[in-house]
Design a protein around this motif. Structure first.
Motif, PDB file in Angstrom:
ATOM      1  N   ALA A 132       0.832  -1.213   0.000  1.00  0.00           N
ATOM      2  CA  ALA A 132       0.000   0.000   0.000  1.00  0.00           C
ATOM      3  C   ALA A 132       0.864   1.261   0.000  1.00  0.00           C
ATOM      4  N   LEU A 133       1.905   1.283   0.832  1.00  0.00           N
ATOM      5  CA  LEU A 133       2.749   2.483   0.884  1.00  0.00           C
ATOM      6  C   LEU A 133       3.616   2.608  -0.360  1.00  0.00           C
ATOM      7  N   THR A 134       4.051   1.485  -0.919  1.00  0.00           N
ATOM      8  CA  THR A 134       4.791   1.560  -2.176  1.00  0.00           C
ATOM      9  C   THR A 134       3.914   2.150  -3.268  1.00  0.00           C
ATOM     10  N   GLY A 135       2.621   1.828  -3.232  1.00  0.00           N
ATOM     11  CA  GLY A 135       1.693   2.430  -4.188  1.00  0.00           C
ATOM     12  C   GLY A 135       1.604   3.943  -4.029  1.00  0.00           C
ATOM     13  N   VAL A 136       1.670   4.431  -2.770  1.00  0.00           N
ATOM     14  CA  VAL A 136       1.644   5.883  -2.539  1.00  0.00           C
ATOM     15  C   VAL A 136       2.904   6.532  -3.109  1.00  0.00           C
ATOM     16  N   THR A 137       4.088   5.941  -2.833  1.00  0.00           N
ATOM     17  CA  THR A 137       5.327   6.536  -3.337  1.00  0.00           C
ATOM     18  C   THR A 137       5.389   6.483  -4.865  1.00  0.00           C
ATOM     19  N   TYR A 138       4.779   5.466  -5.452  1.00  0.00           N
ATOM     20  CA  TYR A 138       4.808   5.305  -6.908  1.00  0.00           C
ATOM     21  C   TYR A 138       4.080   6.451  -7.606  1.00  0.00           C
ATOM     22  N   ARG A 139       3.098   7.021  -6.940  1.00  0.00           N
ATOM     23  CA  ARG A 139       2.279   8.070  -7.563  1.00  0.00           C
ATOM     24  C   ARG A 139       2.923   9.448  -7.535  1.00  0.00           C
ATOM     25  N   GLY A 140       4.079   9.576  -6.900  1.00  0.00           N
ATOM     26  CA  GLY A 140       4.780  10.858  -6.944  1.00  0.00           C
ATOM     27  C   GLY A 140       5.142  11.370  -5.574  1.00  0.00           C
ATOM     28  N   VAL A 141       6.238  12.127  -5.502  1.00  0.00           N
ATOM     29  CA  VAL A 141       6.740  12.594  -4.224  1.00  0.00           C
ATOM     30  C   VAL A 141       5.820  13.633  -3.591  1.00  0.00           C
ATOM     31  N   ARG A 142       5.082  14.397  -4.382  1.00  0.00           N
ATOM     32  CA  ARG A 142       4.163  15.365  -3.797  1.00  0.00           C
ATOM     33  C   ARG A 142       3.046  14.673  -3.029  1.00  0.00           C
ATOM     34  N   ARG A 143       2.519  13.581  -3.597  1.00  0.00           N
ATOM     35  CA  ARG A 143       1.503  12.824  -2.880  1.00  0.00           C
ATOM     36  C   ARG A 143       2.074  12.239  -1.595  1.00  0.00           C
ATOM     37  N   SER A 144       3.312  11.758  -1.664  1.00  0.00           N
ATOM     38  CA  SER A 144       3.956  11.214  -0.476  1.00  0.00           C
ATOM     39  C   SER A 144       4.146  12.297   0.582  1.00  0.00           C
ATOM     40  N   ALA A 145       4.552  13.495   0.174  1.00  0.00           N
ATOM     41  CA  ALA A 145       4.749  14.590   1.119  1.00  0.00           C
ATOM     42  C   ALA A 145       3.435  15.005   1.766  1.00  0.00           C
ATOM     43  N   LEU A 146       2.345  15.028   0.979  1.00  0.00           N
ATOM     44  CA  LEU A 146       1.036  15.378   1.526  1.00  0.00           C
ATOM     45  C   LEU A 146       0.581  14.332   2.536  1.00  0.00           C
ATOM     46  N   ALA A 147       0.758  13.057   2.197  1.00  0.00           N
ATOM     47  CA  ALA A 147       0.392  11.989   3.124  1.00  0.00           C
ATOM     48  C   ALA A 147       1.195  12.100   4.416  1.00  0.00           C
ATOM     49  N   THR A 148       2.488  12.440   4.310  1.00  0.00           N
ATOM     50  CA  THR A 148       3.330  12.563   5.497  1.00  0.00           C
ATOM     51  C   THR A 148       2.878  13.741   6.362  1.00  0.00           C
ATOM     52  N   ARG A 149       2.482  14.858   5.753  1.00  0.00           N
ATOM     53  CA  ARG A 149       1.958  15.996   6.525  1.00  0.00           C
ATOM     54  C   ARG A 149       0.771  15.574   7.377  1.00  0.00           C
ATOM     55  N   VAL A 150      -0.151  14.857   6.768  1.00  0.00           N
ATOM     56  CA  VAL A 150      -1.350  14.416   7.489  1.00  0.00           C
ATOM     57  C   VAL A 150      -0.969  13.479   8.624  1.00  0.00           C
ATOM     58  N   ILE A 151      -0.099  12.519   8.342  1.00  0.00           N
ATOM     59  CA  ILE A 151       0.308  11.539   9.343  1.00  0.00           C
ATOM     60  C   ILE A 151       1.015  12.211  10.516  1.00  0.00           C
ATOM     61  N   VAL A 152       1.950  13.116  10.236  1.00  0.00           N
ATOM     62  CA  VAL A 152       2.699  13.780  11.305  1.00  0.00           C
ATOM     63  C   VAL A 152       1.773  14.636  12.160  1.00  0.00           C
ATOM     64  N   THR A 153       0.852  15.357  11.537  1.00  0.00           N
ATOM     65  CA  THR A 153      -0.080  16.209  12.287  1.00  0.00           C
ATOM     66  C   THR A 153      -0.940  15.387  13.235  1.00  0.00           C
ATOM     67  N   VAL A 154      -1.487  14.291  12.735  1.00  0.00           N
ATOM     68  CA  VAL A 154      -2.318  13.426  13.578  1.00  0.00           C
ATOM     69  C   VAL A 154      -1.490  12.801  14.685  1.00  0.00           C
ATOM     70  N   THR A 155      -0.268  12.359  14.365  1.00  0.00           N
ATOM     71  CA  THR A 155       0.605  11.733  15.365  1.00  0.00           C
ATOM     72  C   THR A 155       0.934  12.698  16.499  1.00  0.00           C
ATOM     73  N   LEU A 156       1.300  13.925  16.163  1.00  0.00           N
ATOM     74  CA  LEU A 156       1.628  14.908  17.205  1.00  0.00           C
ATOM     75  C   LEU A 156       0.413  15.218  18.068  1.00  0.00           C
ATOM     76  N   LEU A 157      -0.769  15.258  17.474  1.00  0.00           N
ATOM     77  CA  LEU A 157      -1.984  15.490  18.256  1.00  0.00           C
ATOM     78  C   LEU A 157      -2.230  14.335  19.220  1.00  0.00           C
ATOM     79  N   VAL A 158      -2.072  13.106  18.741  1.00  0.00           N
ATOM     80  CA  VAL A 158      -2.275  11.934  19.604  1.00  0.00           C
ATOM     81  C   VAL A 158      -1.245  11.919  20.734  1.00  0.00           C
ATOM     82  N   LEU A 159       0.006  12.239  20.428  1.00  0.00           N
ATOM     83  CA  LEU A 159       1.031  12.257  21.462  1.00  0.00           C
ATOM     84  C   LEU A 159       0.760  13.345  22.500  1.00  0.00           C
TER      85      LEU A 159
END
Length: 414
Positions: A132-159
């Motif tokens: 699944a994550l390889t599929g995200v990286t395959y679609r382009g680095v901008r999509r990967s960067a956007l996904a990482t922004r969302v993940i980091v924001t949610v993670t910091l909120l949970v922490l």
């Protein structure tokens, strides 16, 4: 057909979030327990020591990345400053070590998201996660960067919620949370914790996809590293106070364990979900870094040249990404978490040792850092690498030796 370069789509914010994504998921949820088993309450000085070495390495990497804004990181720096062999050895250490890191992050995702899985089903789940994550990286680095922004924001909120829950009144605290200090284990713990800081390398390996890399990368690396250190330090203190060294060392999911004993136990499933998401973010950033270094090595013939292809539409090294994904899925099905962390730390410390030596060759007009930074970084890499568990040292030396032999055979044949 091999493409000479990739599109520069990442700005400062993207770069910082990619660095945060690869570090926070690795340290908080994977490396704390093994480090405490080594050092006890010495977790905090071990964390500080790992951070100092990481800062020196980050400074050296940032100056080199500004000088050589290409995909590949220290593989490129070692090749340009020290010679082809040292660049190759750094790249080999990075690819092998960070592939093990990817497997460790996959195991961390499964440990939090599905802790009761038997081994056969765990293997299947590992393949699904990596695919699944390889599929995200395959679609382009901008999509990967956007996904990482969302993940980091949610993670910091949970922490933040977890810290609030475990710090609130009404719940029992550990007796003598800083007892059991094991000075002899501090170096080993620092070596294991270096695994948690090494994610800033993603920014250097993405140098060919960052806008204005000479300015962006030297700014992004210390920002990401500083934010991560603050998060780690706060959580280390909270977990030691709540669980104590023995409880933290024995827990496979320490943050969830601390929250379950707090006045807000209903938050435990949320923490588990946040941990799985953070590990996913770290895995995503790691896959990006390994595939880009593989691309650079394939361009020079150190890996199969069919990997040195950039997708004409998505602008990513898609063959390298697919190859890395297959290898990570296979490793995650066959190794344990602590072994993966130890081996990864040794290989990546070797990688940064080359980076520090390369940085020491920079001249003043090339905007070099003070030489003491490179010297401390080099010494720290060597000391921490050989302070790791002996199994990690032996396996790391064996893999680096295998890479050196492969290099020699290739040179003799050509």
């Amino acid at each position: 057909m091999t493409s000479p370069s990739m599109a520069r789509r990442l700005g400062l914010g993207d770069a910082v979030f990619l660095g945060l994504g690869s570090m926070i998921g690795a340290g908080v949820f994977a490396a704390f327990a093994p480090a405490v088993r080594a050092a006890g309450a010495g977790l905090l000085p071990a964390l500080a020591l790992a951070a100092v070495v990481a800062y020196c390495n980050a400074t050296s990497s940032a100056r080199l990345a500004a000088r050589y804004p290409e995909s590949g990181g220290t593989y490129v720096y070692g090749r340009e400053r020290l010679g082809e062999f040292w660049g190759y050895l750094a790249g080999w250490g990075f690819v092998t070590g960070k592939t093990a890191s990817c497997a460790a992050m996959t195991l961390t995702v499964l440990a939090y998201a599905a802790p009761g899985l038997d081994r056969p089903w765990r293997s299947v789940a590992a393949v699904v996660v990596v695919a699944a994550l390889t599929g995200v990286t395959y679609r382009g680095v901008r999509r990967s960067a956007l996904a990482t922004r969302v993940i980091v924001t949610v993670t910091l909120l949970v922490l933040a919620l977890a810290v609030a829950a475990t710090s609130s009144g009404g719940a029992a605290f550990a007796v003598a949370p800083f007892a059991g200090f094991r000075a002899g284990g501090v170096l080993e713990a620092a070596g294991l914790l270096f695994f948690a800081f090494a994610g800033y390398a993603r920014l250097a390996t993405l140098g060919e996809e960052v806008r204005d890399p000479a300015r962006t990368i030297p700014r992004a690396i210390p920002l990401a590293l500083g934010i991560t250190l603050v998060v780690y330090a706060v959580l280390a203190v909270v977990l030691l106070v709540r669980l104590g060294p023995a409880g933290l060392a024995a827990s496979a999911d320490p943050i969830a364990a601390a929250v379950s004993g707090s006045p807000w136990p209903w938050l435990t499933p949320v923490v588990r979900a946040g941990a799985a998401l953070a590990a996913l973010g770290s895995l995503l950033a790691l896959l990006l870094g390994v595939s880009r270094t593989s691309l650079a090595m394939a361009r020079d013939g150190h890996l199969p040249r069919f990997l040195a292809v950039v997708h004409p539409r998505f602008g990513v090294p898609h063959r390298a990404e697919l190859a890395v994904g297959v290898l990570v899925a296979a490793l995650a099905a066959s190794i344990d978490l602590r072994g993966a962390i130890g081996f990864s730390s040794f290989a990546v410390l070797a990688y940064y040792a080359v980076a520090n030596v390369a940085a020491l060759t920079l001249r003043e007009e090339e905007h070099r850092a003070p030489r003491v930074i490179g010297a401390v970084g080099l010494l720290g890499c060597v000391v921490l690498a050989f302070s790791l568990p002996w199994t990690s040292v032996v396996s790391g030396c064996a893999v680096l030796t295998l890479g050196a032999v492969a290099y020699g055979v290739r040179r003799l044949r050509h």
